[in-house]
Design an enzyme around this catalytic site. Structure first.
Site, PDB file in Angstrom:
ATOM      1  N   ASP A   1       0.182   5.366   0.593  1.00  0.00           N
ATOM      2  CA  ASP A   1      -0.905   6.194   1.108  1.00  0.00           C
ATOM      3  C   ASP A   1      -0.645   7.684   1.056  1.00  0.00           C
ATOM      4  O   ASP A   1       0.407   8.162   1.479  1.00  0.00           O
ATOM      5  CB  ASP A   1      -1.162   5.880   2.592  1.00  0.00           C
ATOM      6  CG  ASP A   1      -1.735   4.501   2.828  1.00  0.00           C
ATOM      7  OD1 ASP A   1      -2.259   3.911   1.877  1.00  0.00           O
ATOM      8  OD2 ASP A   1      -1.658   4.026   3.966  1.00  0.00           O
TER       9      ASP A   1
ATOM     10  N   GLU B   1      -3.106  10.405   2.938  1.00  0.00           N
ATOM     11  CA  GLU B   1      -4.303  10.630   3.729  1.00  0.00           C
ATOM     12  C   GLU B   1      -4.265  12.068   4.243  1.00  0.00           C
ATOM     13  O   GLU B   1      -3.234  12.531   4.739  1.00  0.00           O
ATOM     14  CB  GLU B   1      -4.395   9.652   4.899  1.00  0.00           C
ATOM     15  CG  GLU B   1      -4.657   8.219   4.450  1.00  0.00           C
ATOM     16  CD  GLU B   1      -4.791   7.264   5.622  1.00  0.00           C
ATOM     17  OE1 GLU B   1      -5.787   6.524   5.658  1.00  0.00           O
ATOM     18  OE2 GLU B   1      -3.895   7.261   6.490  1.00  0.00           O
TER      19      GLU B   1
ATOM     20  N   GLU C   1       0.844  -1.199   0.000  1.00  0.00           N
ATOM     21  CA  GLU C   1       0.000   0.000   0.000  1.00  0.00           C
ATOM     22  C   GLU C   1       0.877   1.246   0.000  1.00  0.00           C
ATOM     23  O   GLU C   1       1.931   1.276   0.639  1.00  0.00           O
ATOM     24  CB  GLU C   1      -0.901  -0.012   1.228  1.00  0.00           C
ATOM     25  CG  GLU C   1      -1.981   1.042   1.252  1.00  0.00           C
ATOM     26  CD  GLU C   1      -2.959   0.823   2.405  1.00  0.00           C
ATOM     27  OE1 GLU C   1      -3.334   1.841   3.023  1.00  0.00           O
ATOM     28  OE2 GLU C   1      -3.331  -0.337   2.687  1.00  0.00           O
TER      29      GLU C   1
END
Length: 293
Positions: A114, A116, A112
């Site tokens: 990311d 955010e 993953e």
């Protein structure tokens, strides 16, 4: 916007919610882009009253209220490439909200990458939270403030993912580089294809000041807007070994020699957390990549 024909009072209420959502996103979000969310994405949760694809697929708008947030995923998977998304974040008192834009594979040993965006109390800056997971393990967070108000207009957030490194960029400025350090025993995401995900959800347990500031539902609904999704990905052949991006392609996306000063400027002035500096979190020693040149 397509509306299902529903009957009865419940149906009228559902229709009214959808109409309110449409008015809100048209007031807050404006789009002119060539990406097509209609053909390239699936709405995975939240329903059409919380997720809407507008302007013939050129814009995606997600809404969070006290009943649900929303999310979507790309229909295609990618293995290496540069992925851009323009986002306008939730304005005003967005404390507790999390707007997410990330790549992920599936399963317990997933990889993953990311972005955010952690909401704030009105007047405080947004926090950009970045992380890299390999084989299901994360704990590689770096956090930044932005040098502009990300709620006033769209800005471009990019992930450059090559066999050599992962670069996080904001409006073309690198903010973080995660190198392939497999020679040090550090796992690197280079074997699993990933889909692109976007979501808007309630993260009040941790998002704002570690969960001290909760979501103010009187400020809802919260709306985040997405447009101009663009992928320049390396070719993937079925049942073939992982592809390699050419050096020329990577230099087109990221020239370390010319952008190193910008990276240093961002990290010196806007980085607020770096796992590689958190000795209390790693009392037995920092992860190996933290000491790599």
């Amino acid at each position: 916007m397509s509306i299902l024909v529903l009957f009865g009072s419940a149906g009228m209420a559902y229709y009214a919610v959808a109409q309110v959502f449409l008015v809100l996103v048209l007031l807050f979000c404006s789009a002119s882009a060539n990406a097509n969310f209609s053909t390239d994405f699936d709405i995975t949760w939240g329903g059409y009253e919380h997720a809407n694809i507008l302007e013939n697929g050129r814009s995606l708008n997600l809404l969070l209220d006290n009943t649900s947030g929303a999310g979507c995923q790309s229909k295609k998977e990618y293995l290496f490439g540069k992925i851009d998304m323009q986002i306008k974040l939730v304005p005003g008192n967005s404390a507790g909200t999390v707007t997410a834009y990330y790549l992920s594979s599936q399963g317990p040993n997933h990889d993953e990458i990311d972005f955010e965006f952690l909401g704030n109390v009105s007047g405080d800056p947004y926090i950009v939270h970045t992380n890299v997971f390999t084989q299901g393990q994360g704990n590689r967070e770096q956090q930044f403030y932005l040098w502009f108000d990300p709620t006033k207009d769209f800005h471009t957030y990019s992930i450059l993912w090559s066999p050599q490194q992962i670069v996080f960029l904001v409006d073309g400025s690198p903010i973080r580089v995660f190198h392939n350090n497999e020679e040090l025993g550090v796992a690197y995401p280079n074997k699993q294809a990933m889909r692109m995900y976007s979501s808007l959800w309630n993260g009040e347990d941790w998002a704002t000041r570690g969960g001290l500031v909760k979501t103010d539902w009187n400020s809802a609904p919260f709306i985040a807007c997405f447009r101009k999704f663009k992928v320049e990905a390396c070719k993937i052949k079925k049942n073939a070994s992982p592809p390699s991006c050419s050096v020329a392609s990577e230099h087109k996306w990221w020239n370390q020699d010319t952008q190193q000063e910008r990276l240093k400027w961002v990290q010196q002035n806007y980085m607020i957390y770096n796992y590689c500096a958190d000795t209390r979190r790693f009392p037995l020693g920092l992860p190996p990549e933290c000491n790599a040149p």
